[in-house]
Structure formats: C-alpha cells, structure tokens
Scaffold this motif. Structure first.
Motif, short mmCIF file in Angstrom:
data_model
loop_
_atom_site.label_atom_id
_atom_site.label_comp_id
_atom_site.label_asym_id
_atom_site.label_seq_id
_atom_site.Cartn_x
_atom_site.Cartn_y
_atom_site.Cartn_z
N GLY A 72 -2.45 -7.06 1.97
CA GLY A 72 -3.69 -7.42 2.14
C GLY A 72 -3.26 -6.45 3.63
N ARG A 73 -1.99 -5.65 3.70
CA ARG A 73 -2.37 -5.08 4.75
C ARG A 73 -3.23 -3.29 4.34
NH1 ARG A 73 4.15 -4.07 5.11
NH2 ARG A 73 3.74 -3.81 2.93
N CYS A 74 -3.67 -2.73 6.09
CA CYS A 74 -3.80 -1.52 5.87
C CYS A 74 -2.79 -0.03 5.27
CB CYS A 74 -4.30 -0.77 6.74
SG CYS A 74 -4.98 0.65 7.19
N VAL A 75 -3.16 0.54 3.88
CA VAL A 75 -1.81 0.97 3.41
C VAL A 75 -1.63 2.13 4.39
CG1 VAL A 75 -2.83 1.18 1.03
CG2 VAL A 75 -4.09 2.73 2.71
N TYR A 76 -2.70 2.57 5.31
CA TYR A 76 -1.81 3.09 6.23
C TYR A 76 -1.28 2.45 7.77
CZ TYR A 76 -5.88 5.91 4.26
OH TYR A 76 -6.90 5.61 3.21
N GLU A 77 -0.53 1.23 7.11
CA GLU A 77 -0.01 0.19 8.79
C GLU A 77 1.01 0.04 7.98
OE1 GLU A 77 -0.30 0.83 11.67
OE2 GLU A 77 -2.11 1.29 11.97
N CYS A 78 1.38 0.03 6.90
CA CYS A 78 2.83 -0.21 6.14
C CYS A 78 4.36 -0.06 6.25
CB CYS A 78 2.34 -0.73 4.38
SG CYS A 78 0.90 -1.14 4.04
N ASP A 79 5.09 -0.39 5.77
CA ASP A 79 6.50 0.29 6.23
C ASP A 79 7.04 1.01 4.24
OD1 ASP A 79 6.70 -1.62 4.39
OD2 ASP A 79 8.25 -2.57 5.44
N ASN A 80 5.92 1.82 3.66
CA ASN A 80 6.30 2.75 2.76
C ASN A 80 7.01 4.62 2.71
OD1 ASN A 80 3.69 2.85 3.72
ND2 ASN A 80 3.82 4.52 1.98
#
Length: 442
Positions: free
Chosen positions: A290-298
């Motif tokens: 459910g995380r924002c894709v711009y706030e992930c640790d990818n």
C-alpha cells in the motif's frame, strides 16, 4: 537411477514430487500436479509458513509437511522430484543439498543471484548426475515452439538481427519491483536477472548460437522520491493520498480493481492471506503493497536495454521497460531471405523469395503473466519435466544445467556492463570457474 513407486501392472506410475517453497510459484506447480493426478503426486511440501503449507497440501493427509527444506532432506528420500521455488537468495543451499540427496531438481529462475552460487549449483548437478532444469517457462510455450520452428525451417535464411521487447507493465513494475519482494538487489537480485533472464535465455534459444559480447544501459529513473507529485503532499500510503483515484500506481486501483475483476489470484493473492476484499483493504492500509511508489526503498532499474553479438555475426537487442501495457513479449527477426514479427499470440513471416506473407495464430493459451500461466509456459514446463522423469529422457528438458548457466552468465555480463560502461565478453562454453571478462574501451 530414479526411484520408482511400487505399482501394480495396471496402475500407471506417478512421479512423486516435493515442493520447496509454497509461495506463488510453488502453488502454481502444485496446482499442475493436482490437475494431473495420473502422472504426478504431491508427497511433500516445505515452507516456514503453515498457511502456505496447507494451501499447497490441501486436504491431502498423506502429503508430508516440513517447516524447512533441511527437515525434508534429513528424512529418507521421499520423492523423485524436488521443485525449489524459494526466494532467489535461498536457491543455492537447498538445490545443492537435494541434488546430493539424489532428487531430480527443478529450480525456479534465476539459478541464483551470484555467478559463484550459479557455478556451485551446476557443479553439484554435474557431480551427482541428477536430472535438472531451470524454470525458463518461456521456452515451453506453444508460441515459442511456433517461432523456433519457423526460424529453424530456414525460411528466413541467415539470421542477421533480433529485436526483442519485454513490456513489464506499469502496475506489474510497481507490484513486484517497487513495492514487492524483488525491489532491492541486495535482498533479491538485479532486475535483469530477476525478471529478464527469461528473455536473454529466449533470445539465445531462438538464435541457436551462443552470445559472445554484450553491452547494456539502464537506470532507476521514475520511481524515486524526486518524482512524487506535489499534490500527494506528505502521504506515504495510497490510502492517505489525495491522488488515490488519479495516480496510475494507486494501490487501491490496482489491487481492489484486480480482486473485483478476477477474484483472489495473483497479484492480490500475494498481498493478503485471506481471500476477502476486507483483507486486501487492510493490507493496503498497513502492508508494503500500500506504499506510495515514490516513497519506497527500491533500487532496481525501471528500464534497461541490452545489445548482444552472437556467434556468426548475428546481433540482438533487448529492451525491458516498466512503462508499457503488461502483455506478451514482442519480437522482430531479420534474416537474409525473410522477416518475422510476433507478439506472443500471432506470427507473420515475409518470404523475400516469393514476396508473400504467411500469418499464424497460436490459439488461446492464456495471458503472459503468472496469473494466466505465462501463455502455457508453466504447464509446458511441468509436462516436459514430468515426461522426462517418466521416460528417463533428460533431453526433453530444454532448459538444462549448462544451457541455463550460459544465459545467466550473459545476464551477469550485461549487469557489469551497465555499471562500468564497457563491452563484456561472455564465455561460449561455461565451465566451473567461468566468468565474464571486460573488453576495455579504446
């Protein structure tokens, strides 16, 4: 020699199978076994999560359950075949131990995240002589057989160039490689290895000759905090975001939409243990998907291109991109006497000698993703491997040890090229200590 079940003269022999890792891929292979009860029998499952063990074992009381693969290996041999479908970083130890215990091994791709581990696994296969295959399911699709037959027929003449595209899909990238388990190289593997070793292997298989040199470019460009829309503000979850109904990567749109449309199967089956809309909603409010894709640790790339020189002067280019529809691979093959283009379902061949087009349609074998069986590849792989064991004919496995190692070494070479900006040479005949070497820029 493969152990055989004691059967009567009238009862067909069934191949006994143990599944190591009961996640999505393990569940797919177990489902095939249950759908083919006259040919295969699930006898054991190993997974640390009880609910996944039970999901794979079902109501079958005679299926042995193990918390770990170590517990299974510690027992007397229980199966003819072990399918290793653990996470990438956990392939090496069980694959080697199972081979040494005398099991035929079917290993999920990639072989392993590092060259050393890949070599160690293939060494163990060579040493033990067990039957072995990698789950390069693209090799086993009816579509691939159609394309391979056309290329091998000679209608195209000498193959000059291959152009191959993998359209990962905007939402699939967000699911698996931004929010999901393959988002970081350290905990999984580079994107090219995790997702597209299939494609490098497919190019090599269709071409019929080894890859000799390789160069690659790619980066993580879009899925970073710098690209977060201003209107999203401080929201770190889609469920808290003002753009939840507008963003193309909105988790509620992706997962609740998929559940409403297709029910509880991949990708929704990955994010929630309970097959209800409420459970999926809860997962989006508290879990990683459910995380924002711009706030992930990818940190894996979201687009990459690879150029290859193959034996005999043939060239090939491959593009992997997140920014597409999620659909079948698309390929163009250019030959001295003909041209072929294909899209996963349809193939068109132009014969230069006659000026005529020939169109072929493979039929309906499902979509390209895991939920749809990879266009018949999942079933084709299982059918081939089970048949190979039934008839003791390892040649039926087209994705064997050395063949798969060769394509993996090409992927490792491409990743080195992406990082250092140089052309890399790929060993034509991979051996125990084979590694890629750098060709220095002039």
């Amino acid at each position: 020699m493969i152990e055989h079940n004691p059967v009567s003269a009238t009862e067909p022999r069934r191949v006994r199978v143990a599944v190591i890792g009961a996640g999505d891929r393990g569940q797919v292979y177990a489902s095939w076994i249950k759908s083919n009860p006259t040919r295969a029998q699930l006898v054991a499952v190993a997974d640390p999560l009880e609910y996944r063990r039970e999901l794979v074992a079902g109501a079958e009381q005679d299926v042995q359950r193990f918390d770990t693969w170590q517990d299974l290996v510690a027992q007397p041999k229980v199966a003819d075949l072990a399918i290793v479908a653990t996470q990438d970083v956990h392939h090496s130890a069980p694959a080697i131990a199972l081979a040494e215990a005398g099991y035929a091994v079917l290993l999920e791709k990639p072989i392993a995240p590092t060259e050393q581990e890949c070599n160690d696994i293939i060494d163990a296969i060579d040493r033990t002589g067990v039957m072995f295959g990698i789950c390069h399911v693209l090799r086993y699709t009816p579509y691939t057989k159609m394309v391979k037959n056309a290329v091998d027929s000679g209608v195209l003449g000498q193959i000059m160039d291959i152009q191959h595209l993998e359209p990962v899909g905007w939402w699939h990238q967000a699911h698996s490689y931004v929010r999901g388990k393959w988002r970081q190289e350290e905990t999984a593997s580079p994107m090219l290895l995790a997702k597209s070793c299939h494609d490098i292997d497919w190019i090599r298989y269709i071409a019929g000759v080894p890859i000799e040199k390789i160069v690659s470019f790619g980066d993580l460009t879009h899925f970073t905090q710098a690209n977060k829309p201003a209107a999203a503000g401080e929201a770190r979850r889609c469920t808290d975001c003002a753009l939840v109904n507008e963003c193309p990567y909105s988790a509620p749109k992706i997962y609740l939409g998929a559940f409403d449309r297709d029910g509880y199967k991949w990708p929704t089956s990955v994010i929630a243990e309970i097959p209800t809309r409420e459970a999926i909603q809860d997962a989006l409010e508290s879990g990683p998907y459910g995380r924002c894709v711009y706030e992930c640790d990818n940190d894996v790339v979201d687009h990459q291109s690879v150029m290859m020189q193959l034996q005999g002067g043939m060239q090939a280019t491959f593009t992997m991109t997140a920014f597409s529809e999620q659909t079948h691979r698309q390929t163009r093959i250019f030959g001295s006497h003909g041209y072929l283009e294909c899209d996963g379902e349809n193939m068109r061949v132009l014969d230069f000698r006659t000026g005529e087009f020939r169109d072929s349609h493979i039929g309906d074998f499902g979509g390209s993703n895991a939920a749809d069986g990879h266009g018949g590849g999942d079933a084709g792989l299982m059918d081939a491997f089970i048949q190979a064991i039934e008839s003791e004919s390892p040649e039926l496995i087209t994705s064997g040890a050395r063949e798969s190692l060769a394509s993996h070494l090409a992927v490792f070479a491409a990743e080195k090229s992406r990082r250092d900006g140089t052309i890399h040479q790929v060993p034509v005949e991979p051996t125990r200590h084979a590694s890629t070497t750098t060709i220095t820029k002039e």
